[in-house]
Design an enzyme around this catalytic site. Sequence first.
Site, PDB file in Angstrom:
ATOM      1  CB  THR A  96      53.484  38.333  20.363  1.00  0.00           C
ATOM      2  OG1 THR A  96      52.081  38.672  20.533  1.00  0.00           O
ATOM      3  CG2 THR A  96      54.008  39.189  21.262  1.00  0.00           C
ATOM      4  CE  LYS A 172      50.285  41.540  23.587  1.00  0.00           C
ATOM      5  NZ  LYS A 172      50.164  40.342  22.502  1.00  0.00           N
ATOM      6  CE  LYS A 240      55.160  33.119  20.926  1.00  0.00           C
ATOM      7  NZ  LYS A 240      54.619  34.639  20.546  1.00  0.00           N
TER       8      LYS A 240
END
Length: 289
Positions: A96, A172, A240
């Site tokens: 990601t 995502k 994150k």
Amino acid sequence: MNPVTLIGAGNMGGAMAANLLERGWVVEVCDIDPARVHSLASKGAVALSIPAQAAINSVAFIVCVVDAAQTETVLFGEHGLHRMLQPGHTVLLCPTISPLDVESFARRLAALGVFTVDAPMSGGPARALDGSMSLMLACADPVYDQQAGLLHALSGNIFRISDTPGDGARTKLVNNLLAGINLVGAAEVLALATRLGLDAGRTLDVIEQSSGQSWIGSDRMRRAIAGDYAPRAHVTLLEKDTRLALEAARAAGFDGPLGARASQVFVDAHQAGMAGLDDAAIFKYLAGR
């Protein structure tokens, strides 16, 4: 059968490698943690010390590390894949990372004649192990067709997003921002329930059959109620991912009411010493406030 090379054998990457081995694929594995490589080698994987040792006839090269910095090292570092990649090879980018980073990696790989599949994943290690995780794919149709056998071995739940690498990453990030919002919401209401004197397990039973239900809320809060904070997905991962989602939102000129607040909760939990715990620890953090 030609091998598949997988770089990054953490919770998700290790489960993906084990799944492929179980299905009869030849799998090369490389990771900075020798214990992870040894564990998979005991199941039949071929151990690599550095990415550049990958077999030139690999079906594809799966990058399953944590962030863009690690991806840079795997692809273009001193011992990176760039040393042996050939025109016609395919790299699957599973971390990601920001859409701009995906686009940059894809351009640099294209300059080598190498195809990119933007392939972020979702579902956790258990679903990666049994091949039921989700893959969000952005790549050209011929590349998808060429890699269809591998992709369907990795995932029984494939979503074709577009033919443009970067769009998988965008999808995502949207998903993970909602996951972060849902997780913080679930942790908040369970912490409130305990403060009100309610039984947390019974309250979650009600939520799971009512309008407040979410998959991540049920999955993480069941662990939290049991006091199980062993890391499957560290607090730092959604920290994150939600940060990257907010950066993408700002770049698009969008400012929503919930994302930034939820993201800050992961930052706060990290600073409270919970970075190495499973993200179910958001309950522990909020309950202790």
